[in-house]
Design a protein around this motif. Structure first.
Motif, short mmCIF file in Angstrom:
data_model
loop_
_atom_site.label_atom_id
_atom_site.label_comp_id
_atom_site.label_asym_id
_atom_site.label_seq_id
_atom_site.Cartn_x
_atom_site.Cartn_y
_atom_site.Cartn_z
N LYS A 193 40.46 53.87 46.69
CA LYS A 193 41.01 53.15 45.54
C LYS A 193 42.47 53.52 45.31
CE LYS A 193 38.04 54.96 42.83
NZ LYS A 193 37.20 55.40 41.71
N THR A 197 40.44 59.73 39.66
CA THR A 197 40.64 59.83 38.22
C THR A 197 40.40 61.27 37.77
OG1 THR A 197 38.32 59.36 37.71
CG2 THR A 197 39.80 57.46 37.94
N GLN A 394 52.22 50.96 46.58
CA GLN A 394 53.10 51.19 45.43
C GLN A 394 54.47 51.66 45.89
OE1 GLN A 394 52.26 54.90 43.10
NE2 GLN A 394 50.43 55.00 44.38
N SER A 419 56.03 41.96 38.25
CA SER A 419 54.81 42.11 39.06
C SER A 419 54.70 43.52 39.64
CB SER A 419 54.78 41.07 40.19
OG SER A 419 55.81 41.30 41.11
N LYS A 422 53.65 45.80 36.80
CA LYS A 422 52.22 45.59 36.52
C LYS A 422 51.36 46.29 37.57
CE LYS A 422 48.74 41.99 35.83
NZ LYS A 422 48.45 40.53 35.89
N TYR A 423 51.78 46.16 38.84
CA TYR A 423 51.04 46.79 39.94
C TYR A 423 51.01 48.31 39.77
CZ TYR A 423 49.49 47.86 44.68
OH TYR A 423 48.78 48.33 45.75
N LEU A 425 51.41 50.05 37.00
CA LEU A 425 50.60 50.42 35.83
C LEU A 425 49.11 50.44 36.18
CD1 LEU A 425 52.43 48.39 33.03
CD2 LEU A 425 52.20 50.89 33.14
N GLU A 426 48.71 49.59 37.11
CA GLU A 426 47.30 49.50 37.51
C GLU A 426 46.93 50.52 38.59
OE1 GLU A 426 46.76 45.51 38.78
OE2 GLU A 426 46.78 44.67 36.74
N HIS A 427 47.91 50.87 39.45
CA HIS A 427 47.56 51.68 40.63
C HIS A 427 48.22 53.05 40.70
CE1 HIS A 427 46.65 47.52 41.91
NE2 HIS A 427 45.72 48.07 42.65
#
Length: 518
Positions: A193, A197, A394, A419, A422-423, A425-427
């Motif tokens: 992923k 986390t 990233q 974009s 946003k990428y 922030l997600e990854h």
């Protein structure tokens, strides 16, 4: 997927030697090259299309057989697999142990008990020497069955006790290995992923701490080595480099107890050297890095592991110069290693292959070859993700963004900024990468306050690094701190990376010494 497509894919990955062996292997089964399944093999081998009806038509025209195609294709698939098993028979320890076990069982069925026992003993000796616990556990049921049903008079109670003790030891060792492998698979699955986390890290840390208690209490050598290997790789993956270095040193010491004449001894030693070099780089131990690099080069390797070892080590060396901002030396080394990189890159696992592709683009950026870097990053973003690790995207997107700024593709930047943000922030788990986006936005605005705002962003990165040293990992593949510095001080990016490296090295070593003293 149809059977013909499976056969097509299999035939296309066979080496010339394997194809020749298949033809010789078929000669043992009747007509040799006139067998229908051999004719089908030739059709598929020459075909540039895996569509079944096209291959079927070519096969029927060549063989005159229009009725047995389904049977022939299934038989061909099984026969190719049989020939591959025969071709690679005895190529590694597991195969040799399996062959001895099979031969021992056959000899026992033929009532040749003494010969059977000699083979089982030989297999046990080899499995024990190579720490192959699965092999040992496969041998003992056959050996026990033979001893129980045979008329052998020379087996004593001590022999039976020794057999039981060895089987239990193998079982206990393999149980620990399975637990280690389960944690490793858990980490690898989650890393797909892009990162682990905090909850996942806490869970895995708890399992490692619990397993370490069992490992310390265990008298077995090999589970200790496997555990240290797993911990080295895991802690480096989650950016706990100091812990990774400690486990890598311990692992390296353990591998020195292995027999260097065996394949497993050589491969484990090479893996330990490589892991220790990575840990040295990440903990700024360059003297230790060069010491281990020399030891690694002196370590003999079999042909089976040599190419893989040279390829991975070349990536580590290139990475070492990049981290220090020595992009010209990184390029020189990249050119030096180009033959083995070209030969082995696609065969390697996705982690190393991803690093290789990205580092090529990053070197171009560090040397100011922005057009080349732009082309490489565009190619990488269009690369099928099955061959590229998710978390590298990233860095590719960030690198493409700053490269576009250097070239002057401002329309591209305007259309991509949101974009990319946003990428990330997600990854992305690194705050420093997000600050780089802010820096690009500040520069594009081109106001009198630009330098002031860039300095504020640089202080923000420094504060983040002070609060969480693990954030330094976010600077490895694109150095946000150096990028802001080169824009503020109007110096080359490579010079800014060198300055940042020395500063981070000094702060890391200082904090490490303080941590030790406290």
């Amino acid at each position: 997927m149809s059977k013909i497509v499976e056969i097509y894919e299999l035939v296309k990955v066979l080496t010339s030697a394997e194809k020749r062996y298949f033809k010789r292997f078929t000669s043992l089964y009747g007509k040799g090259n006139d067998n229908n399944y051999v004719l089908l093999f030739d059709v598929i081998d020459k075909s540039k299309n895996s569509t079944e009806h096209i291959i079927k038509k070519k096969y029927e025209d060549k063989s005159g057989d229009s009725q047995h195609f389904p049977f022939t294709k299934n038989y061909l698939y099984k026969h190719i697999l049989k020939s591959l098993v025969a071709y690679h028979s005895g190529s590694d320890v597991e195969d040799r142990i399996e062959e001895m076990i099979s031969a021992g069982r056959i000899l026992y069925k033929k009532s040749l008990e003494n010969q059977s026992k000699r083979l089982f003993d030989k297999a046990l000796q080899l499995a024990g020497k190579e720490h192959n616990f699965v092999g040992i556990l496969k041998i003992y049921p056959s050996l026990s069955n033979m001893l129980y049903n045979s008329n052998m008079r020379n087996i004593t109670d001590k022999d039976l006790e020794r057999f039981t003790r060895q089987e239990l030891s193998a079982l206990q060792s393999q149980t620990l290995i399975v637990k280690i492998r389960h944690i490793l698979m858990n980490v690898m699955f989650n890393l797909k992923k892009g990162h682990l986390t905090i909850e996942e890290i806490k869970y895995i840390n708890a399992r490692i701490n619990q397993l370490e208690i069992e490992i310390k209490a265990s008298p077995f050598f090999y589970p200790k080595l496997a555990f240290d290997e797993m911990c080295t790789w895991y802690y480096i993956s989650i950016s706990d480099y100091e812990k990774g270095f400690q486990y890598s040193e311990r692992m390296l010491e353990l591998t020195k107890q292995l027999n260097p004449a065996t394949e497993k001894g050589k491969s484990r030693r090479l893996m330990a050297y490589r892991s220790c070099m990575v840990a040295c780089l990440d903990t700024y131990r360059m003297d230790k890095f060069h010491e281990i690099w020399k030891e690694n080069n002196a370590c003999p390797a079999t042909s089976k592991y040599m190419e893989a070892s040279i390829y991975k080590n070349s990536i580590i060396i290139i990475d070492a110069f990049i981290k220090q901002g020595k992009f010209d030396e990184a390029l020189r080394r990249s050119d030096e290693f180009k033959p083995v990189i070209r030969k082995y890159g696609l065969k390697s696992d996705v982690i190393w292959y991803s690093a290789q592709l990205y580092l090529n683009a990053y070197i171009a950026y560090g040397l100011g070859q922005y057009d080349d870097c732009m082309k490489m990053t565009t190619d990488l973003l269009n690369n099928p993700k099955k061959n590229f690790r998710e978390d590298y995207y990233q860095y590719v997107r960030l690198l493409q963004l700053v490269c576009a700024y250097e070239i002057g593709y401002y329309d591209f930047i305007e259309s991509s900024l949101d974009s990319v943000q946003k990428y990330l922030l997600e990854h992305s788990v690194y705050k420093t990468n997000l600050i780089l986006i802010k820096g690009v936005k500040v520069i594009l605005q081109a106001k009198d306050t630009t330098d002031k705002k860039l300095k504020e962003l640089r202080r923000e990165i420094e504060d983040i690094l002070s609060a969480n040293p693990k954030e330094v990992t976010g600077l490895v593949y694109i150095n946000s701190l150096a990028w802001l510095t080169c824009k503020i001080e109007k110096i080359p990016y490579s010079t800014a990376v060198q300055q940042a490296y020395q500063k981070l090295k000094k702060e890391y070593l200082l904090s490490h010494r303080q941590g030790k003293s406290s």
